[in-house]
Enzyme design. Sequence first.
Site, PDB file in Angstrom:
ATOM      1  N   PRO A  79      50.606 -91.346 -72.141  1.00  0.00           N
ATOM      2  CA  PRO A  79      49.702 -90.131 -72.556  1.00  0.00           C
ATOM      3  C   PRO A  79      50.357 -89.673 -73.797  1.00  0.00           C
ATOM      4  CG  PRO A  79      49.984 -90.223 -70.245  1.00  0.00           C
ATOM      5  CD  PRO A  79      50.691 -91.481 -70.685  1.00  0.00           C
ATOM      6  N   CYS A  80      49.771 -89.225 -74.987  1.00  0.00           N
ATOM      7  CA  CYS A  80      50.415 -88.947 -76.119  1.00  0.00           C
ATOM      8  C   CYS A  80      50.706 -87.521 -76.567  1.00  0.00           C
ATOM      9  CB  CYS A  80      49.294 -89.524 -77.187  1.00  0.00           C
ATOM     10  SG  CYS A  80      47.603 -88.748 -77.408  1.00  0.00           S
ATOM     11  N   GLN A  81      50.241 -86.626 -75.511  1.00  0.00           N
ATOM     12  CA  GLN A  81      50.423 -85.409 -75.923  1.00  0.00           C
ATOM     13  C   GLN A  81      51.593 -84.807 -76.229  1.00  0.00           C
ATOM     14  OE1 GLN A  81      48.666 -86.515 -73.304  1.00  0.00           O
ATOM     15  NE2 GLN A  81      46.719 -85.373 -73.273  1.00  0.00           N
ATOM     16  N   PHE A  83      53.835 -86.497 -78.110  1.00  0.00           N
ATOM     17  CA  PHE A  83      53.983 -87.191 -79.302  1.00  0.00           C
ATOM     18  C   PHE A  83      53.258 -86.301 -80.372  1.00  0.00           C
ATOM     19  CE2 PHE A  83      54.746 -90.429 -76.368  1.00  0.00           C
ATOM     20  CZ  PHE A  83      56.135 -90.314 -76.139  1.00  0.00           C
ATOM     21  N   ASN A 120      50.266 -95.850 -79.373  1.00  0.00           N
ATOM     22  CA  ASN A 120      50.277 -94.115 -79.076  1.00  0.00           C
ATOM     23  C   ASN A 120      49.856 -93.666 -80.514  1.00  0.00           C
ATOM     24  OD1 ASN A 120      51.402 -91.589 -78.330  1.00  0.00           O
ATOM     25  ND2 ASN A 120      52.273 -93.106 -76.571  1.00  0.00           N
TER      26      ASN A 120
END
Length: 347
Positions: A79-81, A83, A120
């Site tokens: 999950p990219c939150q 970054f 990502n």
Amino acid sequence: MNIEAVDLFCGAGGLTAGLRQANITVKAGYDIEPSCAYAYEHNNHGAKFILQDVQTVTAQDIAQHYSEGAIRLLAGCAPCQPFSTYNQGRDARLDKKWPLLYAFARLIREVQPELVTMENVPDVTKHDVYHDFVANLKQQGYEIWADKVECVAYGIPQNRRRHVLLASKIGKVSLLPPTHTGNPITVRETIGHLPALHSGEQSSVDALHRCAKLSELNLKRIRASKAGGTWRDWPVELRAKCHQKASGQSYGSVYGRMEWDKPAPTMTTLCTGFGNGRFGHPEQDRGISLREAALFQSFPMDYQFYPPNRAFNFQSIAKMIGNAVPVRLGEIVGLSLLNTLYSATAD
């Protein structure tokens, strides 16, 4: 030899579907969202959905999925939150999702798959956890290719940039060169064939072709909106109070219509909301539908996200679609890894 994959953080199956389109066998997907189980298994026959936190998954759990003698691929999009640029300025160590890339690195170290892929947001490279991830791969002898990818250059009909990493123990590895260097695939080519909808309406033919209902104020706003324009095109009385302040004048990327002959903007978990970006239909007075969002993410037209004849949660499906790896990008990753395998066996 055959490549077999396990997909970590699999969600509704965008990466898995893409790998399968490249003729890679996907054995299982892991995720903590139970709502993704139907979409994952129904559309990716033979791939098992496992509801489990990747931080608790062991090497033995992963190893059991691979056949003896197969080339093993461990794939994942953490999950990219943590970054995201939206997180800049806050202590990302407080985010519970921060350790997930470390969990991915641990499983690579323990399983030692021949192939690895990670996808990502581009800003992942600004964080120590990413550089630790790459350093661990190098220490274990992996050849690595990593770069930012313009999805539109691979036939994905949206302006989406992603960071893709490929790692291999069987030879040099790289992503295939762009497949669409000329005119990009447009909004018109992607959704122009779908039936027209009114605000809040659902198609009688495809229940996923359903859009959110706009308030009376937002109906007035979208009627005053131009394709490719902004809220600055509206009469002053329709503008939000925040946009009337000096501090809000720079926020022009919300309340916009798409343009027919350009790619769509980046799909997000809020992409069906007119006020959340340039997610207005080019000419109909509504936000894009769930099916349209899925098509922009390059899901096949017949991809199903919930059981037939069942009520579904609109926002839950939008989140699945927005969080997905575009299927076409997954296919390009798969074809790139197959190219690595073919080159290695040819030598």
